[in-house]
Design a protein around this motif. Structure first.
Motif, PDB file in Angstrom:
ATOM      1  N   LYS A 137       0.787  -1.376   0.220  1.00  0.00           N
ATOM      2  CA  LYS A 137       0.476  -0.249  -0.190  1.00  0.00           C
ATOM      3  C   LYS A 137       0.896   1.456   0.086  1.00  0.00           C
ATOM      4  CE  LYS A 137      -3.740  -2.016  -0.631  1.00  0.00           C
ATOM      5  NZ  LYS A 137      -4.842  -1.857  -0.178  1.00  0.00           N
ATOM      6  N   ALA A 138       2.230   1.521   0.101  1.00  0.00           N
ATOM      7  CA  ALA A 138       2.861   1.948   0.081  1.00  0.00           C
ATOM      8  C   ALA A 138       2.946   3.152  -1.492  1.00  0.00           C
ATOM      9  CB  ALA A 138       4.893   2.320   0.353  1.00  0.00           C
ATOM     10  N   GLU A 139       3.294   4.612  -1.408  1.00  0.00           N
ATOM     11  CA  GLU A 139       3.057   5.189  -2.367  1.00  0.00           C
ATOM     12  C   GLU A 139       4.310   5.741  -2.262  1.00  0.00           C
ATOM     13  OE1 GLU A 139      -0.132   8.792  -1.867  1.00  0.00           O
ATOM     14  OE2 GLU A 139      -1.372   6.928  -1.764  1.00  0.00           O
ATOM     15  N   ILE A 140       5.127   4.470  -3.177  1.00  0.00           N
ATOM     16  CA  ILE A 140       6.678   5.106  -3.463  1.00  0.00           C
ATOM     17  C   ILE A 140       7.077   4.999  -5.217  1.00  0.00           C
ATOM     18  CG2 ILE A 140       8.889   3.613  -3.616  1.00  0.00           C
ATOM     19  CD1 ILE A 140       7.928   3.759  -1.195  1.00  0.00           C
ATOM     20  N   LYS A 141       8.123   6.677  -4.948  1.00  0.00           N
ATOM     21  CA  LYS A 141       7.990   6.503  -6.593  1.00  0.00           C
ATOM     22  C   LYS A 141       9.570   6.871  -6.761  1.00  0.00           C
ATOM     23  CE  LYS A 141       6.657  10.740  -9.444  1.00  0.00           C
ATOM     24  NZ  LYS A 141       7.496  11.278 -10.035  1.00  0.00           N
ATOM     25  N   ILE A 142      10.078   5.809  -7.413  1.00  0.00           N
ATOM     26  CA  ILE A 142      11.812   6.053  -8.483  1.00  0.00           C
ATOM     27  C   ILE A 142      11.598   6.599  -9.122  1.00  0.00           C
ATOM     28  CG2 ILE A 142      13.356   3.811  -9.252  1.00  0.00           C
ATOM     29  CD1 ILE A 142      11.393   1.884  -8.716  1.00  0.00           C
ATOM     30  N   GLU A 143      12.639   7.073  -8.461  1.00  0.00           N
ATOM     31  CA  GLU A 143      13.210   8.607  -9.240  1.00  0.00           C
ATOM     32  C   GLU A 143      14.088   7.902 -10.445  1.00  0.00           C
ATOM     33  OE1 GLU A 143      11.895  11.543  -8.784  1.00  0.00           O
ATOM     34  OE2 GLU A 143      11.313  10.665  -6.705  1.00  0.00           O
ATOM     35  N   ASN A 144      13.853   8.591 -11.320  1.00  0.00           N
ATOM     36  CA  ASN A 144      14.638   8.055 -12.315  1.00  0.00           C
ATOM     37  C   ASN A 144      15.110   6.400 -12.675  1.00  0.00           C
ATOM     38  OD1 ASN A 144      15.866  10.848 -12.861  1.00  0.00           O
ATOM     39  ND2 ASN A 144      17.642  10.073 -11.172  1.00  0.00           N
ATOM     40  N   PRO A 145      13.983   5.588 -12.825  1.00  0.00           N
ATOM     41  CA  PRO A 145      13.746   4.293 -12.973  1.00  0.00           C
ATOM     42  C   PRO A 145      14.490   3.635 -14.293  1.00  0.00           C
ATOM     43  CG  PRO A 145      11.938   5.644 -13.720  1.00  0.00           C
ATOM     44  CD  PRO A 145      12.277   6.756 -13.292  1.00  0.00           C
ATOM     45  N   GLN A 146      15.709   3.011 -14.211  1.00  0.00           N
ATOM     46  CA  GLN A 146      15.922   2.164 -14.863  1.00  0.00           C
ATOM     47  C   GLN A 146      15.194   0.613 -15.660  1.00  0.00           C
ATOM     48  OE1 GLN A 146      20.003   2.322 -15.242  1.00  0.00           O
ATOM     49  NE2 GLN A 146      18.884   4.693 -14.289  1.00  0.00           N
ATOM     50  N   SER A 147      15.511   1.487 -16.972  1.00  0.00           N
ATOM     51  CA  SER A 147      14.492   0.558 -17.690  1.00  0.00           C
ATOM     52  C   SER A 147      15.498  -1.129 -18.171  1.00  0.00           C
ATOM     53  CB  SER A 147      14.811   0.355 -19.267  1.00  0.00           C
ATOM     54  OG  SER A 147      13.800  -0.789 -19.683  1.00  0.00           O
ATOM     55  N   VAL A 148      15.142  -2.250 -17.490  1.00  0.00           N
ATOM     56  CA  VAL A 148      15.887  -3.801 -17.923  1.00  0.00           C
ATOM     57  C   VAL A 148      15.620  -3.670 -18.995  1.00  0.00           C
ATOM     58  CG1 VAL A 148      15.837  -4.473 -15.428  1.00  0.00           C
ATOM     59  CG2 VAL A 148      13.906  -4.801 -17.275  1.00  0.00           C
ATOM     60  N   SER A 149      15.250  -3.117 -20.000  1.00  0.00           N
ATOM     61  CA  SER A 149      15.553  -4.155 -21.599  1.00  0.00           C
ATOM     62  C   SER A 149      15.907  -2.551 -22.150  1.00  0.00           C
ATOM     63  CB  SER A 149      14.379  -4.677 -22.113  1.00  0.00           C
ATOM     64  OG  SER A 149      13.163  -3.465 -22.525  1.00  0.00           O
ATOM     65  N   GLU A 150      15.361  -2.227 -23.793  1.00  0.00           N
ATOM     66  CA  GLU A 150      15.147  -1.378 -24.868  1.00  0.00           C
ATOM     67  C   GLU A 150      14.459  -1.147 -24.226  1.00  0.00           C
ATOM     68  OE1 GLU A 150      19.159   0.000 -26.657  1.00  0.00           O
ATOM     69  OE2 GLU A 150      19.004  -1.006 -24.549  1.00  0.00           O
ATOM     70  N   GLU A 151      12.960  -2.027 -24.870  1.00  0.00           N
ATOM     71  CA  GLU A 151      12.667  -1.131 -25.339  1.00  0.00           C
ATOM     72  C   GLU A 151      11.601  -0.872 -24.550  1.00  0.00           C
ATOM     73  OE1 GLU A 151       9.963  -4.229 -27.432  1.00  0.00           O
ATOM     74  OE2 GLU A 151      11.682  -5.390 -27.996  1.00  0.00           O
ATOM     75  N   LYS A 152      10.680   0.196 -24.153  1.00  0.00           N
ATOM     76  CA  LYS A 152      10.189   0.624 -22.986  1.00  0.00           C
ATOM     77  C   LYS A 152       9.066   1.913 -23.488  1.00  0.00           C
ATOM     78  CE  LYS A 152      13.525   4.500 -21.390  1.00  0.00           C
ATOM     79  NZ  LYS A 152      13.499   4.932 -20.406  1.00  0.00           N
ATOM     80  N   LEU A 153       8.133   1.925 -22.086  1.00  0.00           N
ATOM     81  CA  LEU A 153       7.444   2.752 -23.062  1.00  0.00           C
ATOM     82  C   LEU A 153       6.802   4.135 -22.515  1.00  0.00           C
ATOM     83  CD1 LEU A 153       4.228   0.693 -22.611  1.00  0.00           C
ATOM     84  CD2 LEU A 153       5.081   1.375 -24.397  1.00  0.00           C
ATOM     85  N   GLU A 154       6.762   5.150 -22.773  1.00  0.00           N
ATOM     86  CA  GLU A 154       6.749   6.266 -22.454  1.00  0.00           C
ATOM     87  C   GLU A 154       5.248   6.746 -21.615  1.00  0.00           C
ATOM     88  OE1 GLU A 154       9.260   8.724 -22.100  1.00  0.00           O
ATOM     89  OE2 GLU A 154      10.000   7.026 -23.604  1.00  0.00           O
ATOM     90  N   LEU A 155       4.966   7.334 -21.164  1.00  0.00           N
ATOM     91  CA  LEU A 155       4.247   7.512 -20.352  1.00  0.00           C
ATOM     92  C   LEU A 155       2.815   8.011 -20.572  1.00  0.00           C
ATOM     93  CD1 LEU A 155       2.773   7.768 -16.956  1.00  0.00           C
ATOM     94  CD2 LEU A 155       2.777  10.064 -17.066  1.00  0.00           C
TER      95      LEU A 155
END
Ligand code: ADP
Ligand code: MG
Length: 621
Positions: A477-495
């Motif tokens: 239930k914690a509201e955690i926000k990771i600053e500068n998330p590291q993608s584990v792959s090349e492919e990722k989505l913009e918000l």
């Protein structure tokens, strides 16, 4: 000559006797302790009647216990001048099982017998279940009980049994007030008719009986209430002996507290924590075994109400001069005095435990391993002591190595200036806690997380709400926000893409989820589920389900990781191959539910998985 009445033992007693006679071969000697304990109880009860002003027969006869051995006749005889029994009491007390605990004991014995296990623990525990009298049949071929009640005009009686299915009762005019138990020993147990043997047993188990015990004419015990002595004068061995006597145990206590107070109430007390938790061992709920005295007169044995329920594992004696001697046991139960005593005693005991955490950590850890459930029960049920008890609980934590534990206070000290909440995650063991999707965001943010392994801990936290002003919060239930998330792959989505995908997933999954949203805390996992009820976690839901206490079908929110390759590809496939994309979305939800332990029936999931495998192999991989 009066008539001889023949009675059948109640079925449970027959069963008990059968086991006692045919299956218990060790620790037979405890029958001495049990019979003397009954004799002492009978004297205590009579003393109580006398001090509260009631008329009793032969009031000039002093209270005491006399033991004689006869190695020619091969008998041991225990005589007390206590309150005795009427005809009906004989039938009731020595022919039926009165206490609920004794049935549990019986069940356990029968089970052990069926399993053919070592019988050692069983025999030593017999007295703790209120069936001590029958231990005599471990060594006896016959037992006779002569008795006359202290009530006016009652005749004397003689009860006889060889431990088979029945016993006989006939009148015995020559018997005076009190009880005489004669144990006719089996040939193989004739050693117990030797004086030195019985002497060493009385010294070991019954030195603290508060009435003189004479063996073959010599007084053996020093009748001085241990709790009214000065702490510095009492030797460790004496406490151990006292514990063995009142605890009906053959081991040493785990913890001991001896204290005296003058205000707000005059109290002298000796309290023990036994070496093991019998409830944990799968036995019935125990009774508090702390006896209440006033100026060394027993007012109430097993004084219910003297401590809160969650302290029912305690054994010992509390003596308070402030008690009115002639109070009836019934009114005592809910008197305001009892409540005051309860408050003072439990606070003192909690303080004692707190001292142990500092001075005696190793022993505290042992205590905690056996009795932590009681402390947690206290947090849930005992509002008065909730905060004090919160200081006593211990958990494994991400900040310390496996096997080491922390207190909540130590956690708070380690908190960084920006951290506002105390986090925890429930998992069956450390490894699965560390790989839990609920924990990965915390780890990425270097936030400390407590690892709970006891399913009740979340409920405990629910009652505690906060510690030293810091809210206690499930990692789920914690509201955690990771600053500068590291993608584990090349492919990722913009918000914006991720938000579109979330919308599409909600539309595809329909009623199966309450909400699909873009996660700010996931690192390695593609998705996770969160209970959509604000006051519930998935693990609490799981427990309620397992207890069939789940009121309505749960709804889950699904969080998706925009930096995960699966979601990035799903976003593409949803246009190219919508049929496949829906299957993948459904599978992702089931994967998340499985990771949270919420997937009860895997059949649909397995079926879909097989279809997906076929799909994978049909395309050019
Ligand atoms: P417990 O002592 O735990 O009640 P026991 O099996 O030892 O269980 O004894 C059963 C009951 O028999 C006692 O509660 C008591 O009422 C009665 N009893 C046993 N011994 C005596 C005795 N010497 N004098 C009077 N009553 C006795
Ligand atoms: Mg007894």
């Amino acid at each position: 000559m009066s008539a001889v009445e023949k009675h059948q033992f109640q079925a449970e007693i027959q069963q008990l006797l059968d086991i006692v006679i045919h299956s218990l071969y060790t620790d037979k000697e405890i029958f001495v302790r049990e019979l003397i304990s009954n004799a002492a109880d009978a004297c205590e009860k009579l003393r109580f009647l006398q001090t509260s002003g009631q008329q009793t027969e032969q009031s000039e006869v002093p209270l005491g216990i006399t033991v004689t051995t006869d190695d020619t006749a091969q008998t041991v005889t225990i005589v007390d001048t206590g309150l005795g029994m009427t005809h009906d009491e004989l039938v009731q007390n020595l022919g039926t099982i009165a206490h609920s605990g004794s049935k549990a004991f019986l069940k356990q014995l029968a089970q052990k017998k069926a399993e053919g296990e070592d019988k050692k623990a069983d025999a030593t525990l017999i007295g703790q279940f209120g069936v001590g009298f029958y231990s005599a049949f471990m060594v006896a071929r016959q037992v006779k009980v002569w008795t006359r009640s202290c009530q006016a005009g009652q005749p004397g009686w003689c009860w006889t049994s060889d431990g088979g299915g029945s016993y006989e009762i006939e009148q015995a005019e020559e018997q005076s007030r009190g009880t005489k138990v004669v144990v006719y020993l089996k040939p193989e147990d004739k050693d117990f008719s030797q004086s030195f043997r019985i002497e060493s047993l009385i010294k070991r188990y019954s030195n603290f009986v508060s009435f003189p015990i004479a063996l073959n004419g010599n007084t053996l015990n020093t009748v001085r209430a241990i709790w009214s002595r000065n702490k510095s004068e009492v030797k460790e061995e004496e406490y151990d002996e006292f514990y063995r006597y009142i605890g009906h145990d053959s081991e040493k206590p785990l913890l001991k507290l001896h204290f005296a107070a003058d205000a707000p109430l005059a109290i002298q007390a000796v309290l023990f924590v036994p070496p093991r938790n019998l409830e944990e061992a799968g036995m019935a709920r125990g009774d508090l075994e702390v006896h209440l005295y006033c100026k060394r007169v027993l007012i109430q044995s097993k004084a219910e109400g003297l401590f809160p329920e969650w302290l029912r594992f305690l054994k010992g004696v509390v003596d308070s001069e402030d008690l009115p001697l002639n109070i009836s046991r019934e009114t005592m139960q809910d008197s305001s005095l009892m409540q005051k005593l309860n408050k003072v005693l439990s606070s003192r005991f909690i303080k004692f435990l707190e001292e142990q955490t500092e001075k005696n950590q190793e022993v505290y850890d042992k205590f905690y391993a056996q009795f932590s459930r009681f402390l947690k029960e206290g947090i849930v049920t005992d509002f008065t002591h909730r905060d004090a008890l919160a200081k006593l609980i211990r958990y494994e934590t991400s900040a310390l190595d496996k096997g080491k534990t922390t207190s909540l206070a130590e956690y708070v000290k380690r908190m960084g200036p920006d951290q506002k909440e105390i986090y925890y995650v429930l998992a069956p063991n450390r490894e699965s806690a560390e790989s839990s999707p609920y924990y990965e965001g915390m780890r990425a943010q270097k936030l400390e997380v407590l690892f709970f392994s006891d399913p009740w801990d979340e409920f405990v936290m629910d009652h505690l709400h906060e510690f030293e002003g810091k809210p206690l919060k499930s990692a789920e239930k914690a509201e955690i926000k990771i600053e500068n998330p590291q993608s584990v792959s090349e492919e990722k989505l913009e918000l914006p893409q991720a938000e579109d995908l979330a919308k599409w997933m909600k539309a595809s999954l329909g009623e199966k989820v309450a909400e699909v949203r873009v996660s700010k805390r996931l690192v390695e996992s593609p998705v996770l589920v969160v209970d959509s009820d604000r006051f519930m976690t998935t693990s609490m839901r799981r427990i309620l389900k397992s207890m069939n206490k789940e009121p309505q079908e749960a709804k889950y929110d699904l969080e998706i990781n925009p930096n995960h390759v699966v979601l990035a590809r799903l976003n593409r496939v949803k246009e190219e191959n919508p049929r496949l994309a829906v299957k993948v979305a459904e599978q992702l939800l089931d994967n998340a539910r499985a990771a949270a332990g919420l997937l009860e029936d895997p059949r649909i999931m397995v079926h879909r998985m097989n279809e997906l495998l076929a799909d994978v192999m049909s395309s050019k991989v």
